[in-house]
Design a protein around this motif. Sequence first.
Motif, mmCIF file in Angstrom:
data_model
loop_
_atom_site.group_PDB
_atom_site.id
_atom_site.type_symbol
_atom_site.label_atom_id
_atom_site.label_comp_id
_atom_site.label_asym_id
_atom_site.label_seq_id
_atom_site.Cartn_x
_atom_site.Cartn_y
_atom_site.Cartn_z
ATOM 1 N N PRO A 301 93.368 103.180 56.141
ATOM 2 C CA PRO A 301 93.887 102.687 54.992
ATOM 3 C C PRO A 301 93.291 100.911 55.018
ATOM 4 O O PRO A 301 93.584 100.418 56.078
ATOM 5 C CB PRO A 301 95.305 102.814 54.572
ATOM 6 N N ILE A 302 92.977 100.669 54.002
ATOM 7 C CA ILE A 302 92.942 98.955 53.997
ATOM 8 C C ILE A 302 94.247 98.505 53.793
ATOM 9 O O ILE A 302 94.938 98.694 53.278
ATOM 10 C CB ILE A 302 91.992 98.492 52.567
ATOM 11 N N ARG A 307 93.882 93.834 50.477
ATOM 12 C CA ARG A 307 93.274 94.830 49.171
ATOM 13 C C ARG A 307 93.165 93.729 47.925
ATOM 14 O O ARG A 307 92.098 94.097 47.093
ATOM 15 C CB ARG A 307 94.483 95.842 48.675
ATOM 16 N N HIS A 308 93.782 92.640 47.739
ATOM 17 C CA HIS A 308 93.712 91.835 46.763
ATOM 18 C C HIS A 308 92.508 90.952 46.879
ATOM 19 O O HIS A 308 91.807 90.294 45.909
ATOM 20 C CB HIS A 308 94.880 90.903 46.466
ATOM 21 N N GLN A 309 91.958 90.673 47.965
ATOM 22 C CA GLN A 309 90.704 90.034 48.259
ATOM 23 C C GLN A 309 89.336 90.756 48.739
ATOM 24 O O GLN A 309 88.701 90.100 49.376
ATOM 25 C CB GLN A 309 91.075 88.988 49.369
ATOM 26 N N ILE A 310 89.608 92.148 48.757
ATOM 27 C CA ILE A 310 88.642 92.892 49.132
ATOM 28 C C ILE A 310 87.134 92.632 48.303
ATOM 29 O O ILE A 310 86.116 92.789 48.957
ATOM 30 C CB ILE A 310 88.727 94.265 48.972
ATOM 31 N N PHE A 311 87.218 92.173 46.941
ATOM 32 C CA PHE A 311 86.047 91.762 46.305
ATOM 33 C C PHE A 311 85.651 90.424 46.344
ATOM 34 O O PHE A 311 84.716 90.099 45.606
ATOM 35 C CB PHE A 311 86.195 92.270 44.874
ATOM 36 N N ASP A 312 86.408 89.586 47.277
ATOM 37 C CA ASP A 312 85.810 88.256 47.570
ATOM 38 C C ASP A 312 84.376 88.176 48.324
ATOM 39 O O ASP A 312 84.309 89.073 49.144
ATOM 40 C CB ASP A 312 86.859 87.504 47.975
ATOM 41 N N PRO A 313 83.816 87.249 47.967
ATOM 42 C CA PRO A 313 82.461 86.954 48.466
ATOM 43 C C PRO A 313 82.822 86.696 50.205
ATOM 44 O O PRO A 313 83.707 85.855 50.523
ATOM 45 C CB PRO A 313 81.756 85.783 47.960
ATOM 46 N N LEU A 314 81.995 87.426 50.950
ATOM 47 C CA LEU A 314 81.694 86.905 52.278
ATOM 48 C C LEU A 314 83.037 87.501 53.135
ATOM 49 O O LEU A 314 83.531 87.100 54.179
ATOM 50 C CB LEU A 314 81.754 85.530 52.772
ATOM 51 N N VAL A 349 89.886 99.593 43.712
ATOM 52 C CA VAL A 349 90.090 100.161 44.799
ATOM 53 C C VAL A 349 91.488 100.788 44.994
ATOM 54 O O VAL A 349 92.476 100.032 44.709
ATOM 55 C CB VAL A 349 89.583 99.293 46.051
ATOM 56 N N ALA A 350 91.719 101.993 45.597
ATOM 57 C CA ALA A 350 92.661 102.442 46.078
ATOM 58 C C ALA A 350 92.783 102.969 47.641
ATOM 59 O O ALA A 350 91.545 103.545 47.776
ATOM 60 C CB ALA A 350 93.537 103.585 45.038
ATOM 61 N N SER A 351 93.592 102.533 48.320
ATOM 62 C CA SER A 351 93.539 103.090 49.744
ATOM 63 C C SER A 351 95.046 103.636 50.294
ATOM 64 O O SER A 351 96.127 103.056 50.014
ATOM 65 C CB SER A 351 93.214 101.766 50.491
ATOM 66 N N GLY A 355 92.577 108.150 52.782
ATOM 67 C CA GLY A 355 91.065 107.587 52.551
ATOM 68 C C GLY A 355 91.112 106.433 51.819
ATOM 69 O O GLY A 355 92.154 105.940 50.863
ATOM 70 N N THR A 356 90.003 105.891 51.455
ATOM 71 C CA THR A 356 89.753 104.815 50.649
ATOM 72 C C THR A 356 88.654 105.347 49.446
ATOM 73 O O THR A 356 87.872 106.053 49.413
ATOM 74 C CB THR A 356 89.315 103.671 50.999
#
Length: 369
Positions: A301-302, A307-314, A349-351, A355-356
């Motif tokens: 799991p993440i 999880r709150h920053q998984i979509f942040d760039p880089l 996203v859910a993890s 799984g994710t």
Amino acid sequence: MRLADFIDANLDLLLSDWRAFARQLDLRRTAVSEHALQTSARSLLRQLAADLRAQPHEPSAGHRPSGATGLAHVHARNRLRAGLTLTEMVSEFCALRANILERWARENGEMDAQAHDDLVRFNQALDQALKESISRYSAGLERARDLFVGILAHDLRTPLGAIAMSAQALMLTDELPGRCREAATRIGHSGSRMQRMIDDLLDFTRTRLGSPLPLALSNANLEDICTRALDEIRAIHPEQTFLLECHGRLAGRWDANRLAQLLANLLGNAVQHGYAGRPVALRVRRDEGCVIAEVHNEGAPIPPHMRHQIFDPLMRGQRPGTERRRTGLGLGLYIARQIAVAHRGTLTVASSESGTTFTLWLPDDPSPD
């Protein structure tokens, strides 16, 4: 003497002190002269003096001199264009403050309540100008970097296209020896990976510079888009097992190329972070007025704090239980969400230990009402 009057009466002397400080900077590597530095400082000091006279002292609310703030923006922009570093620009403000207060203290002697009030207001005004200068300088520097990355990525497309076409021509040559054909195939696959990285960089800089991702909307079928994305990922990960489940009518008005890019990014992320040997599932279904696509992988799991920053760039954080070599720039999930937003959809996203799962929600038609 009031501090504002002292600044106006001794402007040339204060600027002479500034010139002495400016000579300590390595101006030879910049595009600015001592005269230009002095002119900017003169305008800023005059405005600070005017603001000290015009505005009452409000300790609780702070001091926000609009005139000095505007000049601070211009000052920062000019320093950035001239090539001065942020440290040098901050040092300039420190030197101005020290020179003014030292000379004013020597002339005034013992400080009374009025002088103390002037001192507080001056420091507040100068601190606000410094804050605005740093903010504008940082924003300008960030924009310049984004522009540079965008220009570089754009210019790389032409030579990369020549490499890809040459590799394709070699692979179609019948008399090419087997080992050379294998080398040409590897060149072609590597070129495709590089092309995806360049496309990600261009999308990244476009959104960072404030432009939404452009969409070419047309009637499309999400099942066909999923098949296309899976074909692309299978070519990169031939050893990986993929499962595709489609239910219901999956027609809509979307940008098929962008959605294929989104799904390919999610599938590639699932392969990279999932357990080796476990299948990656892509499930698509019809819901009322929308379609929903889910990409699921079995893996650790993440961590909740990520999880709150998984979509942040880089973002390229190491996940427990995965030892595979990292590829790409860490922009895949960021761009995937930007594509979803451009379609007026959502990507979440859910993890957990099972799984994710990344869930894409898309309206049938993202066109504005």
